[in-house]
Design a protein around this motif. Structure first.
Motif, short mmCIF file in Angstrom:
data_model
loop_
_atom_site.label_atom_id
_atom_site.label_comp_id
_atom_site.label_asym_id
_atom_site.label_seq_id
_atom_site.Cartn_x
_atom_site.Cartn_y
_atom_site.Cartn_z
N GLY A 272 0.81 -1.21 0.00
CA GLY A 272 0.00 0.00 0.00
C GLY A 272 0.84 1.27 0.00
N PHE A 273 2.02 1.21 0.60
CA PHE A 273 2.90 2.38 0.66
C PHE A 273 3.77 2.52 -0.59
N ARG A 274 3.98 1.41 -1.29
CA ARG A 274 4.92 1.44 -2.41
C ARG A 274 4.63 2.51 -3.46
N PRO A 275 3.38 2.70 -3.91
CA PRO A 275 3.14 3.73 -4.93
C PRO A 275 3.52 5.14 -4.47
N PHE A 276 3.30 5.45 -3.19
CA PHE A 276 3.64 6.77 -2.68
C PHE A 276 5.15 6.96 -2.58
N LEU A 277 5.86 5.87 -2.31
CA LEU A 277 7.31 5.95 -2.25
C LEU A 277 7.89 5.99 -3.66
N LYS A 278 7.29 5.24 -4.57
CA LYS A 278 7.78 5.19 -5.93
C LYS A 278 7.66 6.54 -6.62
#
Length: 391
Positions: A272-278
């Motif tokens: 769930g956090f990956r897109p915001f970090l990417k």
């Protein structure tokens, strides 16, 4: 050592907020060691869903070795079907179980959990006074006037806090809770919300950090509007300016403001956090260890954030069990920014639900060094709770 049963406690603390219903578990073993964890749905709607998920998932882990935290987490992810698509209700249950297992592991080795995660990078952490729109006292108030907001902030600063957080949008001029998803803000609304934040800045001076909480009550348009309006007030960061469902929209807000953006309390797992970090739309991620997947997953999310120069501020709004779990991981990760001390944590029933009293001093939390997460439910909290035991 084997898991033998799980106790599910629905804590009974009426009158703290319109809806306040923490769900805490105790995982028991055949060695006599038990561990506590919390499902992070103490507010809003969903606590009964967490109870139901805990009943289901407890059956999947009874008989397992509680030391195998990674294997158990993967088992709940791989072998429940919904682990690969579950939202906050499912993962609040996973989170509670995972935290309880780490508590058992720390107690078994007679060390704080932070020692098992790599040891301390800090022995204390700065805290901020959170949710000043409800006042900063032993009872909840719905603040309306700028002077009331200023007084609440002044009180927090007088106690040693050097950072405060406020949602100026939540409570309307008539004292009622406002609607979500503001479109474009009218000049009247803009003036009221701005005046509240400006009053805080004037009251606390230039050296106190102000975190602007939005609770996803804005959308892209109104978030950009208000970020431009408050730019001169030197906002530390702007939290949940819009719904976290679309990371590209958060990125669009970030492109229009120099205020750092934060979000994450409603997100689950590293996926769930990956897109915001990417897309690097956030400067601060805010996983809730009672929702994101527990201590196991919170550590992974924090390490992923570090690779993108993103800070971590764990979302904490629950019982003393939630506070204790966050402090253990904050002690370890180098990119921990600040600790959230929610106004609900000032309330006597909340404080008394923990076996140990642990609060900030002069705006700083000392990391407890008791074995495990360093906190348990008090006998009085257990006696008053609605309890279900799964064996």
């Amino acid at each position: 050592m084997k898991i033998t049963s799980m106790d599910i406690f629905q804590l009974q603390w009426f009158g703290l907020m319109p809806a306040w219903h923490p769900v805490v578990i105790r995982v028991n073993t055949d060695s006599g060691i038990s561990g506590f964890g919390e499902a992070g749905l103490a507010y809003g709607s969903g606590q009964l869903g967490a109870v139901g998920s805990l009943k289901d998932l407890s059956q999947k882990i009874i008989g397992w070795d509680p030391m195998r935290t990674e294997a158990i987490w993967d088992h709940l992810y791989q072998d429940t079907f919904w682990g690969k698509g579950g939202g906050v209700v499912f993962y609040s249950a996973v989170s509670a179980i995972d935290t309880a297992l780490w508590d058992i592991k720390g107690k078994y080795f007679k060390v704080p959990v932070y020692q098992l995660l790599g040891g301390q990078t800090r022995s204390r952490i700065r805290a901020y006074a959170s949710q000043l729109q409800f006042g900063w006292e032993d009872h909840v108030k719905f603040l309306t006037t700028p002077d009331e907001y200023a007084n609440a902030a002044t009180k927090a600063v007088s106690e040693g806090y050097t950072a405060v957080k406020v949602d100026p949008f939540m409570i309307q001029e008539d004292g009622q809770l406002g609607i979500h998803d503001k479109q474009l803000l009218s000049q009247s609304e803009m003036g009221l919300f701005f005046d509240r934040v400006a009053a805080i800045r004037k009251a606390v001076g230039d050296t106190t950090d102000i975190i602007l909480e939005c609770h996803a009550r804005l959308n892209v348009n109104s978030a950009i509007q208000f970020a431009d309006k408050v730019k001169a007030l030197n906002i530390y960061y702007m939290e949940e300016p819009n719904s976290p469902k679309n990371p590209e929209l958060t990125k669009r807000i970030g492109a229009k403001t120099s205020i750092p953006l934060a979000s994450g309390e409603r997100l689950t797992t590293r996926y769930g956090f990956r897109p915001f970090l990417k897309n690097r739309s956030l400067s601060v991620v805010q996983p809730d260890l009672g929702i994101c997947g527990g201590i196991t997953e919170g550590k992974k999310i924090s390490d992923m954030a570090a690779t993108e120069d993103v800070s971590v501020q764990f979302h904490v709004c629950g019982s003393p069990i939630a506070t204790a779990a966050a402090l253990q991981l904050e002690a370890v990760i180098p990119n921990a920014l600040i600790h959230e001390h929610h106004e609900i944590s000032l309330k006597t029933p909340n404080i008394d639900s923990g076996e140990y009293r642990h609060e900030p001093k002069n705006g700083w939390f000392e990391i407890p060094n008791r074995p495990g997460i360093g906190q348990e439910l008090s006998e009085s909290a257990i006696e008053q709770a609605k309890i279900e035991t799964i064996q």
